[in-house]
Motif scaffolding. Sequence first.
Motif, PDB file in Angstrom:
ATOM      1  N   UNK A  56       0.804  -1.223   0.000  1.00 26.67           N
ATOM      2  CA  UNK A  56       0.000   0.000   0.000  1.00 26.67           C
ATOM      3  C   UNK A  56       0.838   1.275   0.000  1.00 26.67           C
ATOM      4  N   UNK A  57       2.173   1.140   0.012  1.00 29.54           N
ATOM      5  CA  UNK A  57       2.958   2.370   0.122  1.00 29.54           C
ATOM      6  C   UNK A  57       4.157   2.469  -0.811  1.00 29.54           C
ATOM      7  N   UNK A  58       4.381   1.557  -1.740  1.00 31.20           N
ATOM      8  CA  UNK A  58       5.551   1.671  -2.621  1.00 31.20           C
ATOM      9  C   UNK A  58       5.470   2.868  -3.557  1.00 31.20           C
ATOM     10  N   UNK A  59       4.273   3.308  -3.905  1.00 32.63           N
ATOM     11  CA  UNK A  59       4.120   4.403  -4.850  1.00 32.63           C
ATOM     12  C   UNK A  59       4.110   5.775  -4.228  1.00 32.63           C
ATOM     13  N   UNK A  60       4.351   5.871  -2.931  1.00 31.96           N
ATOM     14  CA  UNK A  60       4.305   7.164  -2.257  1.00 31.96           C
ATOM     15  C   UNK A  60       5.685   7.555  -1.748  1.00 31.96           C
ATOM     16  N   UNK A  61       6.011   8.839  -1.740  1.00 33.49           N
ATOM     17  CA  UNK A  61       7.333   9.265  -1.262  1.00 33.49           C
ATOM     18  C   UNK A  61       7.522   8.925   0.215  1.00 33.49           C
TER      19      UNK A  61
END
Length: 101
Positions: A78-83
């Motif tokens: 759920x968080x690989x695409x966020x800085x």
Amino acid sequence: ERASKRLRQETNEQKPVDGVTDFKKGQRDFTPKSDAGTAICADFTSKEKEYTNGVIAPNRWRSHQGQLTGEVVRIPDVDSGYPKSVYPTEWEDGQVLPKSV
């Protein structure tokens, strides 16, 4: 009419509905109002996925095997695409925020 009696009557008439007090079976309707919505499903098959911020990044889901039952538990990414963080590169004296990142 006395003000206290009038206030008490108004208060009794305007009780907020909390969904618990005086609940009766069938009182609320939980059926979907439209079938236009799509279900949110975890993606465990594709190598990349598009996140809600529009970034396309690797899909790094994880899994582990439960110790008691042996069941494989899959955990979606759920968080690989966020800085992850912002690294300030330049500060200006007396300012709280960085001049550039």
